[in-house]
Design an enzyme around this catalytic site. Structure first.
Site, mmCIF file in Angstrom:
data_model
loop_
_atom_site.group_PDB
_atom_site.id
_atom_site.type_symbol
_atom_site.label_atom_id
_atom_site.label_comp_id
_atom_site.label_asym_id
_atom_site.label_seq_id
_atom_site.Cartn_x
_atom_site.Cartn_y
_atom_site.Cartn_z
ATOM 1 N N ARG A 56 -14.877 21.892 19.450
ATOM 2 C CA ARG A 56 -16.133 22.399 19.993
ATOM 3 C C ARG A 56 -15.832 23.273 21.205
ATOM 4 N NH1 ARG A 56 -18.943 16.555 19.950
ATOM 5 N NH2 ARG A 56 -16.821 16.017 20.462
ATOM 6 N N PRO B 103 -30.035 14.762 16.332
ATOM 7 C CA PRO B 103 -30.682 13.875 17.294
ATOM 8 C C PRO B 103 -29.703 13.401 18.365
ATOM 9 C CG PRO B 103 -30.305 12.724 15.211
ATOM 10 C CD PRO B 103 -29.870 14.143 15.002
ATOM 11 N N GLU B 104 -30.031 13.647 19.609
ATOM 12 C CA GLU B 104 -29.226 13.144 20.721
ATOM 13 C C GLU B 104 -29.868 11.849 21.196
ATOM 14 O OE1 GLU B 104 -26.462 14.520 21.761
ATOM 15 O OE2 GLU B 104 -26.534 16.436 20.710
ATOM 16 N N LYS C 256 -26.593 5.662 19.721
ATOM 17 C CA LYS C 256 -27.392 6.210 18.626
ATOM 18 C C LYS C 256 -27.562 5.219 17.489
ATOM 19 C CE LYS C 256 -26.196 11.042 19.562
ATOM 20 N NZ LYS C 256 -25.639 12.260 18.944
#
Ligand SMILES: [Zn+2]
Length: 328
Positions: free
Chosen positions: A315, A22-23, A81
């Site tokens: 990443r 979930p962003e 978040k």
């Protein structure tokens, strides 16, 4: 992070990706959808099906139950978040207790579902809150925290005053924020965000702009995907040092990130209900169309130069070598 390509994408258009994480736009959709279902409801009972999912709860299960049982949910708020259900606990105890909230972090795979009171728990249901009728509510429901990978958590935590004296986040009027989220900066969807101050804070950093964008203490909720998309829109190389950038350029990056998130909210556009109906398998998170992230080797949508990828932390960064030059 797993990415699945939805078949309708082509090399000539944006890439449509569905993430299993979930962003910020998903969390905001969950927050807004949840508010519609739980505001004014009373928490009658709490069941913890997996202790690990309340690992940040001081005092464990019994303290969680003590704090939340027989309180009413008055607000559903979010910063970055971090999402929290504000409880009327101070009110319930005649103002003897500090303000409390149920903090929910969805982690990598967390979902919240509203279920009928007789719904069986799924294999990944971790915590259930039984919500009785509030003043305007008819049917009791379950609020289930479902989390396959268990990076998420729930905890009843005290609320502390915000540093800037403004409302704690999206969805709350109180200048309070959960203690565990107090170190997190405001996010780009927060109406109380001071954009000028954020630009100043970013320009004070001597590190790469991408690294600064991902620093939750500077601005919350910008993940790897949104950082790459925002930098591409602003035609800025992620390795440029933040303190060498003009005020206008930093503002452009932040506004680009805001735009990308607003687009995702709009495209995601799916309601809370339809996002979270799937019980197993499908994550239900948004598909989002992306101009640069995950489009390695495909033509830049501005200039047709193949999109490049570079290692970044553990990443990758995705960028156009022509539109986003490191040295200008
Ligand atoms: Zn380009």
């Amino acid at each position: 992070m797993t990415l699945r390509v939805v078949p309708r994408s082509t090399t000539l258009t944006k890439l449509v990706l569905r993430t299993d994480v979930p962003e910020l736009p998903e969390v905001e959709t969950v927050r807004a959808g949840l508010a519609a279902h739980v505001l004014g409801r009373r928490i009658a009972d709490v069941a913890v099906l997996r202790d690990y999912s309340i690992r940040h709860q001081r005092g464990g299960v019994s303290e969680l139950a003590d704090f939340v049982t027989n309180t009413t949910i008055t607000e559903v708020a979010r910063r970055g978040k971090f999402m929290w259900l504000v409880l009327d606990r101070g009110v319930a105890t005649g103002g003897q207790d500090p303000a409390f909230a149920v903090l929910v972090h969805l982690g990598m795979s967390g979902q919240l579902r509203i279920n009928d009171i007789d719904t069986s728990a799924s294999a990944h249901t971790r915590v259930r809150l039984a919500l009785t009728t509030g003043s305007q509510r008819d049917e009791p429901v379950l609020l289930d925290f479902v989390d396959q990978r268990t990076f998420g958590y729930i905890a009843a935590v005290p609320l502390v005053p915000t540093e800037d004296g403004r409302a704690g986040g999206v969805g709350t009027a109180a200048a309070l924020v959960p203690d565990r989220a107090a170190h997190i900066a405001r996010d780009l969807l927060d109406p109380a965000l001071d954009l000028d101050q954020t630009v100043q804070n970013i320009r004070a950093k001597r590190s790469a702009i991408k690294r600064v964008l991902l620093d939750q203490r500077v601005v919350a909720g910008v993940g790897n995907i949104y950082a790459d998309e925002a930098l591409w829109r602003a035609r800025l190389h992620g390795e440029r040092s933040a303190n060498t950038l003009s005020r206008a350029k930093v503002l452009e990056v932040l506004q680009s990130a805001q735009d990308v998130m607003a687009d995702a909210l709009e495209q995601g556009g799916t309601s809370f209900d339809s996002l979270y109906v799937n019980v197993n398998g499908e994550s239900g998170y948004f598909s989002r169309s992306l101009a640069v992230y995950g489009r390695v080797g495909r033509p830049c949508l501005n200039c047709q130069t193949p999109i490049a990828r570079a290692a970044f932390a553990n990443r990758s960064s995705h960028y156009c070598p022509r539109c986003q030059r490191k040295h200008r």
